[in-house]
Design a protein around this motif. Structure first.
Motif, short mmCIF file in Angstrom:
data_model
loop_
_atom_site.label_atom_id
_atom_site.label_comp_id
_atom_site.label_asym_id
_atom_site.label_seq_id
_atom_site.Cartn_x
_atom_site.Cartn_y
_atom_site.Cartn_z
N TYR A 53 22.61 -5.55 -5.07
CA TYR A 53 21.42 -6.35 -4.85
C TYR A 53 20.30 -5.49 -4.24
O TYR A 53 19.15 -5.56 -4.65
CB TYR A 53 21.75 -7.53 -3.93
CG TYR A 53 20.59 -8.45 -3.67
CD1 TYR A 53 20.18 -9.37 -4.63
CD2 TYR A 53 19.91 -8.40 -2.46
CE1 TYR A 53 19.11 -10.21 -4.39
CE2 TYR A 53 18.85 -9.24 -2.21
CZ TYR A 53 18.45 -10.15 -3.18
OH TYR A 53 17.40 -10.99 -2.94
N TYR B 175 18.67 -4.88 -7.94
CA TYR B 175 17.92 -6.11 -8.16
C TYR B 175 16.55 -6.11 -7.46
O TYR B 175 15.53 -6.40 -8.08
CB TYR B 175 18.75 -7.32 -7.73
CG TYR B 175 18.06 -8.63 -8.00
CD1 TYR B 175 17.91 -9.10 -9.30
CD2 TYR B 175 17.53 -9.38 -6.96
CE1 TYR B 175 17.26 -10.29 -9.55
CE2 TYR B 175 16.88 -10.56 -7.20
CZ TYR B 175 16.74 -11.03 -8.50
OH TYR B 175 16.10 -12.19 -8.74
N ILE B 176 16.54 -5.83 -6.17
CA ILE B 176 15.27 -5.86 -5.43
C ILE B 176 14.30 -4.81 -5.96
O ILE B 176 13.12 -5.12 -6.18
CB ILE B 176 15.51 -5.73 -3.91
CG1 ILE B 176 16.17 -7.02 -3.41
CG2 ILE B 176 14.21 -5.45 -3.17
CD1 ILE B 176 16.47 -7.04 -1.94
N TYR C 168 14.10 -3.68 -8.95
CA TYR C 168 13.63 -4.18 -10.24
C TYR C 168 12.53 -5.23 -10.04
O TYR C 168 11.50 -5.19 -10.74
CB TYR C 168 14.80 -4.78 -11.03
CG TYR C 168 14.37 -5.42 -12.32
CD1 TYR C 168 13.98 -4.64 -13.40
CD2 TYR C 168 14.35 -6.80 -12.45
CE1 TYR C 168 13.56 -5.23 -14.58
CE2 TYR C 168 13.94 -7.40 -13.62
CZ TYR C 168 13.55 -6.62 -14.69
OH TYR C 168 13.14 -7.20 -15.85
N LYS C 169 12.73 -6.14 -9.10
CA LYS C 169 11.70 -7.14 -8.82
C LYS C 169 10.42 -6.48 -8.33
O LYS C 169 9.32 -6.87 -8.72
CB LYS C 169 12.20 -8.15 -7.77
CG LYS C 169 13.13 -9.19 -8.34
CD LYS C 169 13.68 -10.14 -7.30
CE LYS C 169 12.66 -10.67 -6.36
NZ LYS C 169 13.18 -11.64 -5.38
N GLU C 170 10.56 -5.50 -7.45
CA GLU C 170 9.40 -4.79 -6.92
C GLU C 170 8.70 -3.99 -8.03
O GLU C 170 7.48 -3.88 -8.03
CB GLU C 170 9.79 -3.86 -5.77
CG GLU C 170 10.16 -4.60 -4.50
CD GLU C 170 8.98 -5.39 -3.94
OE1 GLU C 170 7.87 -4.84 -3.82
OE2 GLU C 170 9.19 -6.59 -3.64
N TYR C 171 9.44 -3.45 -8.94
CA TYR C 171 8.84 -2.72 -10.06
C TYR C 171 7.99 -3.66 -10.90
O TYR C 171 6.87 -3.31 -11.30
CB TYR C 171 9.95 -2.09 -10.93
CG TYR C 171 9.41 -1.41 -12.16
CD1 TYR C 171 8.79 -0.17 -12.08
CD2 TYR C 171 9.52 -2.03 -13.40
CE1 TYR C 171 8.28 0.44 -13.21
CE2 TYR C 171 9.01 -1.42 -14.54
CZ TYR C 171 8.39 -0.19 -14.44
OH TYR C 171 7.88 0.40 -15.56
N ARG C 172 8.49 -4.85 -11.13
CA ARG C 172 7.73 -5.83 -11.93
C ARG C 172 6.49 -6.30 -11.17
O ARG C 172 5.48 -6.60 -11.80
CB ARG C 172 8.62 -7.00 -12.31
CG ARG C 172 9.75 -6.50 -13.20
CD ARG C 172 10.42 -7.55 -13.96
NE ARG C 172 9.49 -8.48 -14.54
CZ ARG C 172 9.66 -9.07 -15.69
NH1 ARG C 172 10.72 -8.79 -16.39
NH2 ARG C 172 8.80 -9.95 -16.14
N ARG C 173 6.57 -6.40 -9.83
CA ARG C 173 5.44 -6.86 -9.04
C ARG C 173 4.42 -5.77 -8.75
O ARG C 173 3.22 -5.97 -8.88
CB ARG C 173 5.92 -7.44 -7.70
CG ARG C 173 6.39 -8.86 -7.80
CD ARG C 173 6.75 -9.48 -6.48
NE ARG C 173 5.90 -9.03 -5.38
CZ ARG C 173 6.26 -9.05 -4.12
NH1 ARG C 173 7.46 -9.46 -3.78
NH2 ARG C 173 5.45 -8.64 -3.18
N SER D 183 11.36 0.09 -2.17
CA SER D 183 12.45 -0.85 -1.94
C SER D 183 13.82 -0.17 -2.05
O SER D 183 14.75 -0.56 -1.36
CB SER D 183 12.35 -2.05 -2.87
OG SER D 183 12.57 -1.66 -4.20
#
Length: 188
Positions: free
Chosen positions: A117, A121-122, A124-129, A138
């Protein structure tokens, strides 16, 4: 407790053969019995102490102090102070090596899941944001938990496995422990 138990068994290593010699004139049976008792005591106490030490390590690595609260790490990062969530121990004391497999597997899985996670996961979310720079930040923030989480899960799995092996070795002591712990504490 471990030192007194091993010390008592060591004393028996001398006393029992002497008693056998006084009764039968032979010390062979006394040496065999007392050596066997000493080896069993040393093995039991080694497993018992190892289970306690690895349980302590698992709690410290997961960020939980002895009182069940989050440990106070001196880092200012929220990520490094995060508590790694391990599965709670079953209510029953394990009676053998076979009884520990489910909890040990759950502990290992929880540690690996937490690391995944934080490292996958985090970011990946930060990359998208925020793009690559957000993902890189992150990952760096998640490294302490990503290192501690699998170690914590493995320590808890080892601790509980050692407890099962210990109880399989000395079922009489396990029954006594169950009677003493009923209602007093869930930290075995």
């Amino acid at each position: 407790q471990p030192f007194s138990s091993v010390g008592s068994a060591s004393k028996d290593l001398v006393v029992i053969p002497l008693q056998e010699y006084k009764q039968d004139g032979s010390i062979i049976k006394g040496i065999r019995d007392s050596t066997s008792a000493l080896a069993g005591t040393v093995a039991y106490e080694a497993l018992n102490t190892s289970a306690k030490v690895t349980r302590y390590a698992a709690n410290r690595l997961s960020g939980i102090s002895r009182g069940g609260k989050a440990s106070d790490y001196s880092s200012s990062s929220d990520e490094s102070r995060m508590i790694v969530s391990l599965p709670s121990r079953p209510d029953e004391v394990p009676s053998s090596f076979v009884d520990v497999s489910s909890h040990a597997f759950d502990s290992l899985t929880a540690g690996l899941r937490e690391a995944n996670y934080k490292i996958v996961y985090i970011p990946y979310k930060e990359y998208r944001r925020k793009g690559a720079s957000g993902a890189a930040k992150s990952v760096v923030r998640g490294i302490p938990v990503a290192v501690r989480a699998p170690l914590s899960g493995a320590s808890e799995a080892l601790s509980y496995t050692l407890l099962g092996v210990r109880n399989q070795l000395r079922p009489d002591m396990m029954k006594e422990e169950k009677a003493n712990l009923r209602g007093l504490s869930s930290d075995f």
